[in-house]
Design a protein around this motif. Structure first.
Motif, mmCIF file in Angstrom:
data_model
loop_
_atom_site.group_PDB
_atom_site.id
_atom_site.type_symbol
_atom_site.label_atom_id
_atom_site.label_comp_id
_atom_site.label_asym_id
_atom_site.label_seq_id
_atom_site.Cartn_x
_atom_site.Cartn_y
_atom_site.Cartn_z
ATOM 1 N N ALA A 1 0.832 -1.203 0.000
ATOM 2 C CA ALA A 1 0.000 0.000 0.000
ATOM 3 C C ALA A 1 0.868 1.255 0.000
ATOM 4 O O ALA A 1 0.566 2.228 -0.698
ATOM 5 C CB ALA A 1 -0.925 -0.004 1.208
ATOM 6 N N MET A 2 1.956 1.233 0.767
ATOM 7 C CA MET A 2 2.861 2.385 0.791
ATOM 8 C C MET A 2 3.552 2.578 -0.556
ATOM 9 O O MET A 2 3.716 3.705 -1.021
ATOM 10 C CB MET A 2 3.886 2.225 1.898
ATOM 11 N N VAL A 3 3.952 1.476 -1.181
ATOM 12 C CA VAL A 3 4.608 1.564 -2.488
ATOM 13 C C VAL A 3 3.636 2.105 -3.531
ATOM 14 O O VAL A 3 4.005 2.937 -4.364
ATOM 15 C CB VAL A 3 5.182 0.190 -2.904
ATOM 16 N N THR A 4 2.394 1.655 -3.470
ATOM 17 C CA THR A 4 1.386 2.138 -4.418
ATOM 18 C C THR A 4 1.177 3.641 -4.263
ATOM 19 O O THR A 4 1.112 4.371 -5.257
ATOM 20 C CB THR A 4 0.060 1.392 -4.207
ATOM 21 N N LYS A 5 1.093 4.120 -3.040
ATOM 22 C CA LYS A 5 0.952 5.562 -2.804
ATOM 23 C C LYS A 5 2.188 6.323 -3.282
ATOM 24 O O LYS A 5 2.074 7.412 -3.856
ATOM 25 C CB LYS A 5 0.716 5.832 -1.319
ATOM 26 N N PHE A 6 3.369 5.752 -3.047
ATOM 27 C CA PHE A 6 4.620 6.371 -3.475
ATOM 28 C C PHE A 6 4.662 6.523 -4.997
ATOM 29 O O PHE A 6 4.980 7.598 -5.526
ATOM 30 C CB PHE A 6 5.781 5.506 -2.977
ATOM 31 N N PHE B 1 4.034 9.744 -10.009
ATOM 32 C CA PHE B 1 3.420 9.935 -11.321
ATOM 33 C C PHE B 1 2.677 11.266 -11.393
ATOM 34 O O PHE B 1 2.671 11.911 -12.449
ATOM 35 C CB PHE B 1 2.494 8.773 -11.676
ATOM 36 N N LEU B 2 2.070 11.699 -10.303
ATOM 37 C CA LEU B 2 1.449 13.026 -10.285
ATOM 38 C C LEU B 2 2.487 14.115 -10.528
ATOM 39 O O LEU B 2 2.263 15.049 -11.309
ATOM 40 C CB LEU B 2 0.737 13.272 -8.955
ATOM 41 N N SER C 1 2.713 16.451 -13.901
ATOM 42 C CA SER C 1 2.598 17.903 -13.768
ATOM 43 C C SER C 1 3.759 18.599 -14.464
ATOM 44 O O SER C 1 3.571 19.609 -15.133
ATOM 45 C CB SER C 1 2.519 18.304 -12.296
ATOM 46 N N PHE C 2 4.981 18.042 -14.338
ATOM 47 C CA PHE C 2 6.121 18.639 -15.027
ATOM 48 C C PHE C 2 6.025 18.455 -16.538
ATOM 49 O O PHE C 2 6.330 19.376 -17.299
ATOM 50 C CB PHE C 2 7.442 18.058 -14.512
ATOM 51 N N VAL C 3 5.624 17.288 -16.971
ATOM 52 C CA VAL C 3 5.495 17.048 -18.413
ATOM 53 C C VAL C 3 4.418 17.952 -19.000
ATOM 54 O O VAL C 3 4.612 18.562 -20.059
ATOM 55 C CB VAL C 3 5.192 15.562 -18.693
ATOM 56 N N GLY C 4 3.293 18.063 -18.317
ATOM 57 C CA GLY C 4 2.227 18.944 -18.804
ATOM 58 C C GLY C 4 2.665 20.391 -18.860
ATOM 59 O O GLY C 4 2.348 21.119 -19.800
ATOM 60 N N ARG C 5 3.415 20.812 -17.849
ATOM 61 C CA ARG C 5 3.910 22.190 -17.835
ATOM 62 C C ARG C 5 4.869 22.426 -19.001
ATOM 63 O O ARG C 5 4.792 23.447 -19.692
ATOM 64 C CB ARG C 5 4.620 22.466 -16.512
#
Length: 118
Positions: free
Chosen positions: A84-89, A94-95, A99-103
């Motif tokens: 669960a911690m790895v999934t959140k990480f 990815f967020l 965000s950087f790629v979109g910017r």
């Protein structure tokens, strides 16, 4: 992938691809460690379901408590690493990545529109 398809992004892709592979490798190592921890969490239930003969319930319960309290598995900074911690990480990274790629994509489009002849 040629320049006609990717345009100016081919240089950026070639420069950032090795870093992306390293990050994917780190994610894979974390996932493997978390899988071991998740398997260790199931051991007490397995031992509790076994029968060692008559009169061994108390010893079996002590063994199950010992295994539970030992918190076997991988720990990072004294925190147990679970899937669960790895999934959140991975989700947070990815967020940040998107965000950087979109910017960068919107910045390149704005620059391209500004350079276009009127």
């Amino acid at each position: 992938l040629d320049k006609a398809v990717l345009g100016s992004y081919s240089y950026m892709l070639r420069m950032e691809l090795p870093y992306a592979l390293v990050v994917c490798g780190v994610f894979r190592v974390f996932a493997a460690a978390a899988a071991v921890t998740d398997k260790c969490m199931r051991v007490p239930a397995l031992i509790n379901s076994l029968s060692f003969g008559e009169g061994t319930e108390r010893e079996r319960q002590h063994l199950v408590e010992y295994i539970t309290q030992s918190a076997a598995g991988f720990h990072m900074c004294e925190v147990r690493l679970t899937m669960a911690m790895v999934t959140k990480f991975v989700y947070v990274w990815f967020l940040i990545l998107f965000s950087f790629v979109g910017r960068d994509l919107t910045r390149n489009e704005v620059l391209r529109c500004a350079e276009a002849p009127s």
